[in-house]
Enzyme design. Structure first.
Site, PDB file in Angstrom:
ATOM      1  N   CYS A 152      18.511  44.503  40.725  1.00 46.14           N
ATOM      2  CA  CYS A 152      19.078  43.590  39.259  1.00 46.14           C
ATOM      3  C   CYS A 152      18.478  44.264  37.960  1.00 46.14           C
ATOM      4  O   CYS A 152      19.332  43.953  36.977  1.00 46.14           O
ATOM      5  CB  CYS A 152      18.271  42.264  39.585  1.00 46.14           C
ATOM      6  SG  CYS A 152      16.351  43.012  39.800  1.00 46.14           S
TER       7      CYS A 152
HETATM    8  N1  LIG Z   1      14.527  38.519  44.821  1.00 44.70           N
HETATM    9  C1  LIG Z   1      15.269  39.428  43.555  1.00 44.70           C
HETATM   10  O1  LIG Z   1      15.351  39.221  42.453  1.00 44.70           O
HETATM   11  C2  LIG Z   1      16.780  40.581  44.218  1.00 44.70           C
HETATM   12  C3  LIG Z   1      17.435  40.986  43.131  1.00 44.70           C
HETATM   13  C4  LIG Z   1      17.763  42.170  43.706  1.00 44.70           C
HETATM   14  C5  LIG Z   1      18.517  42.907  45.155  1.00 44.70           C
HETATM   15  N2  LIG Z   1      17.213  42.256  45.617  1.00 44.70           N
HETATM   16  C6  LIG Z   1      17.428  42.680  47.281  1.00 44.70           C
HETATM   17  O2  LIG Z   1      17.526  41.866  48.115  1.00 44.70           O
HETATM   18  C7  LIG Z   1      17.005  41.475  49.576  1.00 44.70           C
HETATM   19  C8  LIG Z   1      16.277  39.913  49.533  1.00 44.70           C
HETATM   20  O3  LIG Z   1      14.885  39.636  49.069  1.00 44.70           O
HETATM   21  P1  LIG Z   1      14.710  39.359  48.597  1.00 44.70           P
HETATM   22  O4  LIG Z   1      14.320  39.124  47.244  1.00 44.70           O
HETATM   23  O5  LIG Z   1      15.407  37.769  48.796  1.00 44.70           O
HETATM   24  O6  LIG Z   1      13.185  39.344  49.139  1.00 44.70           O
HETATM   25  P2  LIG Z   1      12.792  38.397  50.499  1.00 44.70           P
HETATM   26  O7  LIG Z   1      11.569  36.970  49.932  1.00 44.70           O
HETATM   27  O8  LIG Z   1      10.731  38.885  50.730  1.00 44.70           O
HETATM   28  O9  LIG Z   1      13.387  37.846  51.441  1.00 44.70           O
HETATM   29  C9  LIG Z   1      13.532  39.105  52.648  1.00 44.70           C
HETATM   30  C10 LIG Z   1      13.973  38.431  53.347  1.00 44.70           C
HETATM   31  O10 LIG Z   1      14.294  39.470  54.716  1.00 44.70           O
HETATM   32  C11 LIG Z   1      13.346  39.042  55.886  1.00 44.70           C
HETATM   33  N3  LIG Z   1      12.981  39.904  56.677  1.00 44.70           N
HETATM   34  C12 LIG Z   1      11.700  41.196  55.971  1.00 44.70           C
HETATM   35  N4  LIG Z   1      11.190  42.606  57.081  1.00 44.70           N
HETATM   36  C13 LIG Z   1      12.756  42.034  58.183  1.00 44.70           C
HETATM   37  C14 LIG Z   1      12.701  42.980  59.155  1.00 44.70           C
HETATM   38  N5  LIG Z   1      11.882  44.009  59.055  1.00 44.70           N
HETATM   39  N6  LIG Z   1      13.721  42.816  60.174  1.00 44.70           N
HETATM   40  C15 LIG Z   1      14.539  41.425  59.808  1.00 44.70           C
HETATM   41  N7  LIG Z   1      13.820  40.913  58.168  1.00 44.70           N
HETATM   42  C16 LIG Z   1      13.327  41.385  57.945  1.00 44.70           C
HETATM   43  C17 LIG Z   1      12.505  37.937  55.385  1.00 44.70           C
HETATM   44  O11 LIG Z   1      12.525  37.261  56.563  1.00 44.70           O
HETATM   45  P3  LIG Z   1      10.842  36.393  56.449  1.00 44.70           P
HETATM   46  O12 LIG Z   1      10.220  35.172  56.320  1.00 44.70           O
HETATM   47  O13 LIG Z   1      10.565  36.231  58.473  1.00 44.70           O
HETATM   48  O14 LIG Z   1       9.843  37.828  56.397  1.00 44.70           O
HETATM   49  C18 LIG Z   1      13.481  37.413  54.638  1.00 44.70           C
HETATM   50  O15 LIG Z   1      14.045  36.858  55.501  1.00 44.70           O
HETATM   51  C19 LIG Z   1      16.384  43.201  48.984  1.00 44.70           C
HETATM   52  O16 LIG Z   1      16.623  44.129  49.930  1.00 44.70           O
HETATM   53  C20 LIG Z   1      15.594  42.871  47.650  1.00 44.70           C
HETATM   54  O17 LIG Z   1      15.640  44.334  46.832  1.00 44.70           O
HETATM   55  C21 LIG Z   1      16.493  41.180  45.952  1.00 44.70           C
END
Ligand SMILES: NC(=O)c1ccc[n+]([C@@H]2O[C@H](COP(=O)([O-])OP(=O)(O)OC[C@H]3O[C@@H](n4cnc5c(N)ncnc54)[C@H](OP(=O)(O)O)[C@@H]3O)[C@@H](O)[C@H]2O)c1
Length: 341
Positions: A152
């Protein structure tokens, strides 16, 4: 025409939820699978997200063989280090993958290891992955089997500087970005901690060369100009759920007026569906982009100091993540880029 079948892996996270919202209203897509970890197995999506609308989808525990058979495109909304284990398995089975994590954004496995503290187990895919910023790599994204969806902060900064870098107008050693993110930028767990311990606080973190988005930003800025660029990057979190604003400073190499700079940006982005340059005298705020896939840019030349100041704003969960991921999917499958967005 039959619909494209899409799978979302990481359905319980912030970006998984946003992907689902977009794809359920996308006329060319059928969400065929939503998967997570065993803790969410068999949970109806309507129970997980009661306001999501009509859907009979049920969360599945991730089974790569089964998902690959039922999906043309797989979105990985997973943490880094998890994606690099999973993405190659989907690619082997012929699915095209849009990965939202940082795992395939860097071209060098050594640089990845240095910043993420983990040995990359799929280095061959780093060379094949296409960095998913349509404004830079649209032609390559079309044919990519693996798209590394940008971070982002990098999206705001690269789009905020692209026109002046292409024109060679700024001193490459002078770039500073002071950037602010809504708390969802850090994923659900961190948000819960923030609300319980410090809301409503605004603070800087990972300053002075410590944030993991730095190598990604520098890699892409350097490729644009063909020379190494190092930037000063100061990220902050602010007490809103979503939204991101970067204030980007650089020294101009020659005197130009604000009107000329604005004209340059407007012409540069004139054919881009999701980048809007504001007229002279106007600056974008978070409210102008939240819940949209737009990057909005305002700028002004500081005639006293000879610096260009660019304000670049996005919704971190949309143009900064899931919206951009769907934009990439549209490009990959020859669908009008704006569909669903
Ligand atoms: N948030 C943002 O603004 C943003 C922007 C750009 C990129 N990203 C990237 O997008 C990705 C997801 O971000 P997010 O914000 O959606 O994160 P999040 O809200 O923390 O969600 C992470 C997801 O991954 C799952 N997960 C976590 N550890 C895992 C494991 N060891 N094996 C399998 N599944 C696992 C979680 O499942 P559980 O619910 O079971 O823990 C959840 O469904 C990340 O790499 C982040 O850096 C995020």
């Amino acid at each position: 025409m039959s619909k494209l079948k899409a799978a979302i892996v990481g359905i319980t996270g912030y970006t998984g939820e946003e992907l689902l919202k977009i794809l359920l209203r996308h006329p060319g897509v059928e969400v065929s699978v939503v998967a997570g970890r065993s803790s969410s197995e068999n949970k109806p999506v309507k129970e997980l997200y009661p306001s999501i609308g009509e859907t009979s989808l049920v969360c599945e525990n991730l089974d790569i063989d089964s998902v690959a058979k039922r999906a043309d495109v797989v979105f990985l909304a997973l943490p880094h280090k998890v994606s690099f284990e999973i993405a190659p398995k989907f690619l082997e089975k012929g699915a095209r993958v849009v990965d939202l994590s940082a795992d395939f954004r860097l071209e060098s496995a050594e640089v990845y290891e240095k910043w993420y503290g983990e040995k990359h187990t799929a280095p061959a895919h780093l060379k094949k992955a296409v960095y998913g910023l349509p404004e830079l790599y649209r032609a390559k994204i079309k044919n990519a089997s693996l798209v590394a969806n940008p971070g982002c902060y990098p999206t705001t900064i690269i789009l905020g500087l692209l026109p002046v870098l292409k024109e060679g107008l700024i001193d490459l050693s002078s770039v500073i970005s002071d950037s602010k993110s809504g708390i969802s930028g850090a994923g659900r767990k961190t948000v819960a901690e923030y609300y319980s311990s410090e809301h409503p606080n605004l603070r800087a973190y990972n300053i002075a060369g410590a944030h993991r988005h730095i190598p990604e930003i520098e890699q892409e800025l350097s490729k644009i100009v063909g020379k190494d660029i190092a930037i000063t990057f100061t990220p902050h979190i602010f007490p809103e759920e979503r939204g991101m604003l970067s204030s980007i400073y650089s020294n101009l190499k020659k005197k130009i007026s604000t009107a000329e700079a604005v004209q340059l940006y407007k012409e540069f982005y004139s054919r881009e569906p999701f980048v809007e340059v504001l007229s002279e005298g106007k600056l974008p705020g978070i409210r102008d982009v939240v819940n949209t896939n737009y990057c909005r840019i305002g700028l002004k030349v500081d005639e006293r100091t000879g610096r260009l100041v660019v304000i670049s704003v996005i919704d971190n969960l949309l143009k900064g993540a899931s919206g951009q991921a769907v934009q990439n999917m549209n490009i990959m499958f020859g669908i009008d880029e704006k569909t669903g967005l």
